[in-house]
Design a protein around this motif. Sequence first.
Motif, PDB file in Angstrom:
ATOM      1  N   SER A  55       0.869  -1.160   0.000  1.00 20.42           N
ATOM      2  CA  SER A  55       0.000   0.000   0.000  1.00 20.42           C
ATOM      3  C   SER A  55       0.913   1.219   0.000  1.00 20.42           C
ATOM      4  O   SER A  55       1.987   1.193   0.594  1.00 20.42           O
ATOM      5  N   PRO A  56       0.501   2.302  -0.662  1.00 22.71           N
ATOM      6  CA  PRO A  56       1.360   3.484  -0.706  1.00 22.71           C
ATOM      7  C   PRO A  56       1.728   4.000   0.685  1.00 22.71           C
ATOM      8  O   PRO A  56       2.805   4.546   0.876  1.00 22.71           O
ATOM      9  N   SER A  57       0.870   3.805   1.670  1.00 23.52           N
ATOM     10  CA  SER A  57       1.154   4.333   3.000  1.00 23.52           C
ATOM     11  C   SER A  57       2.233   3.537   3.726  1.00 23.52           C
ATOM     12  O   SER A  57       2.769   3.989   4.728  1.00 23.52           O
ATOM     13  N   SER A  58       2.590   2.338   3.239  1.00 22.29           N
ATOM     14  CA  SER A  58       3.608   1.538   3.903  1.00 22.29           C
ATOM     15  C   SER A  58       5.002   1.794   3.352  1.00 22.29           C
ATOM     16  O   SER A  58       5.954   1.152   3.756  1.00 22.29           O
ATOM     17  N   ILE A  59       5.142   2.756   2.451  1.00 22.79           N
ATOM     18  CA  ILE A  59       6.417   3.065   1.823  1.00 22.79           C
ATOM     19  C   ILE A  59       6.984   4.321   2.481  1.00 22.79           C
ATOM     20  O   ILE A  59       6.262   5.298   2.676  1.00 22.79           O
ATOM     21  N   PRO A  60       8.273   4.322   2.837  1.00 20.01           N
ATOM     22  CA  PRO A  60       8.876   5.516   3.454  1.00 20.01           C
ATOM     23  C   PRO A  60       8.708   6.742   2.554  1.00 20.01           C
ATOM     24  O   PRO A  60       8.833   6.653   1.331  1.00 20.01           O
ATOM     25  N   GLN A  61       8.423   7.893   3.155  1.00 21.21           N
ATOM     26  CA  GLN A  61       8.185   9.133   2.410  1.00 21.21           C
ATOM     27  C   GLN A  61       9.356   9.511   1.500  1.00 21.21           C
ATOM     28  O   GLN A  61       9.153  10.070   0.443  1.00 21.21           O
ATOM     29  N   ASN A  62      10.577   9.190   1.919  1.00 23.04           N
ATOM     30  CA  ASN A  62      11.734   9.598   1.133  1.00 23.04           C
ATOM     31  C   ASN A  62      12.178   8.537   0.122  1.00 23.04           C
ATOM     32  O   ASN A  62      13.182   8.707  -0.555  1.00 23.04           O
ATOM     33  N   ALA A  63      11.447   7.451   0.012  1.00 17.77           N
ATOM     34  CA  ALA A  63      11.790   6.399  -0.951  1.00 17.77           C
ATOM     35  C   ALA A  63      11.675   6.937  -2.369  1.00 17.77           C
ATOM     36  O   ALA A  63      10.783   7.726  -2.665  1.00 17.77           O
ATOM     37  N   GLU A  64      12.580   6.514  -3.226  1.00 20.38           N
ATOM     38  CA  GLU A  64      12.512   6.880  -4.634  1.00 20.38           C
ATOM     39  C   GLU A  64      12.024   5.669  -5.414  1.00 20.38           C
ATOM     40  O   GLU A  64      12.566   4.577  -5.286  1.00 20.38           O
ATOM     41  N   LEU A  65      11.026   5.889  -6.221  1.00 23.99           N
ATOM     42  CA  LEU A  65      10.392   4.811  -6.977  1.00 23.99           C
ATOM     43  C   LEU A  65      10.674   4.976  -8.460  1.00 23.99           C
ATOM     44  O   LEU A  65      10.783   6.098  -8.956  1.00 23.99           O
ATOM     45  N   THR A  66      10.757   3.863  -9.162  1.00 24.07           N
ATOM     46  CA  THR A  66      10.823   3.921 -10.616  1.00 24.07           C
ATOM     47  C   THR A  66       9.431   4.276 -11.129  1.00 24.07           C
ATOM     48  O   THR A  66       8.436   4.177 -10.401  1.00 24.07           O
ATOM     49  N   ALA A  67       9.363   4.664 -12.377  1.00 23.76           N
ATOM     50  CA  ALA A  67       8.060   4.982 -12.969  1.00 23.76           C
ATOM     51  C   ALA A  67       7.155   3.752 -12.947  1.00 23.76           C
ATOM     52  O   ALA A  67       5.955   3.865 -12.684  1.00 23.76           O
ATOM     53  N   GLU A  68       7.718   2.586 -13.191  1.00 22.20           N
ATOM     54  CA  GLU A  68       6.924   1.354 -13.173  1.00 22.20           C
ATOM     55  C   GLU A  68       6.352   1.085 -11.796  1.00 22.20           C
ATOM     56  O   GLU A  68       5.184   0.716 -11.652  1.00 22.20           O
ATOM     57  N   GLN A  69       7.175   1.274 -10.753  1.00 27.48           N
ATOM     58  CA  GLN A  69       6.698   1.064  -9.383  1.00 27.48           C
ATOM     59  C   GLN A  69       5.592   2.056  -9.035  1.00 27.48           C
ATOM     60  O   GLN A  69       4.586   1.688  -8.428  1.00 27.48           O
ATOM     61  N   ALA A  70       5.791   3.313  -9.419  1.00 29.03           N
ATOM     62  CA  ALA A  70       4.785   4.335  -9.128  1.00 29.03           C
ATOM     63  C   ALA A  70       3.471   4.021  -9.850  1.00 29.03           C
ATOM     64  O   ALA A  70       2.389   4.148  -9.270  1.00 29.03           O
ATOM     65  N   ALA A  71       3.559   3.601 -11.109  1.00 31.10           N
ATOM     66  CA  ALA A  71       2.353   3.247 -11.863  1.00 31.10           C
ATOM     67  C   ALA A  71       1.632   2.081 -11.193  1.00 31.10           C
ATOM     68  O   ALA A  71       0.403   2.090 -11.071  1.00 31.10           O
ATOM     69  N   ASP A  72       2.398   1.091 -10.738  1.00 27.65           N
ATOM     70  CA  ASP A  72       1.790  -0.051 -10.049  1.00 27.65           C
ATOM     71  C   ASP A  72       1.076   0.388  -8.778  1.00 27.65           C
ATOM     72  O   ASP A  72      -0.022  -0.077  -8.483  1.00 27.65           O
ATOM     73  N   LEU A  73       1.696   1.263  -8.014  1.00 24.72           N
ATOM     74  CA  LEU A  73       1.086   1.715  -6.765  1.00 24.72           C
ATOM     75  C   LEU A  73      -0.190   2.517  -6.995  1.00 24.72           C
ATOM     76  O   LEU A  73      -1.120   2.455  -6.203  1.00 24.72           O
TER      77      LEU A  73
END
Length: 125
Positions: free
Chosen positions: A46-64
């Motif tokens: 879930s997006p809320s379980s990811i640290p605020q400062n984490a950097e995501l790839t575009a694919e990861q962000a699209a999945d979330l």
Amino acid sequence: MADAAGSNGEGPQIRALTARKEPHTNKPDDRTVRLPLENAEPVGHSPSSIPQNAELTAEQAADLLNVSLSFLVGLLEAGDIGYHEVGGDRRITASSLLEYKRRDDERRRRAAEGLTELGQEMGLL
């Protein structure tokens, strides 16, 4: 629409409309696989379980966000979600992704309230 108890006590039924809008009912039979939902585990994060400062790839962000990569790229290029590039690849911070999700959820909530209000004014609800 699924009916957990079934209207005739035979178990769940799934009703759907065919292309001709004729009702069609599927009943589970002996070949139906039944999975106990109480043992199901969530898939993904879930997006809320990811640290605020984490950097995501575009694919990861699209999945979330549960959107296609091309839709996400459109959001990035429109400036709706902040990002930076690392070696030509887009990186999205979790905080900017969560902020977009918060704004989008609020926009959807206001739209739903507006539709509900309109339906009530028209006497449909």
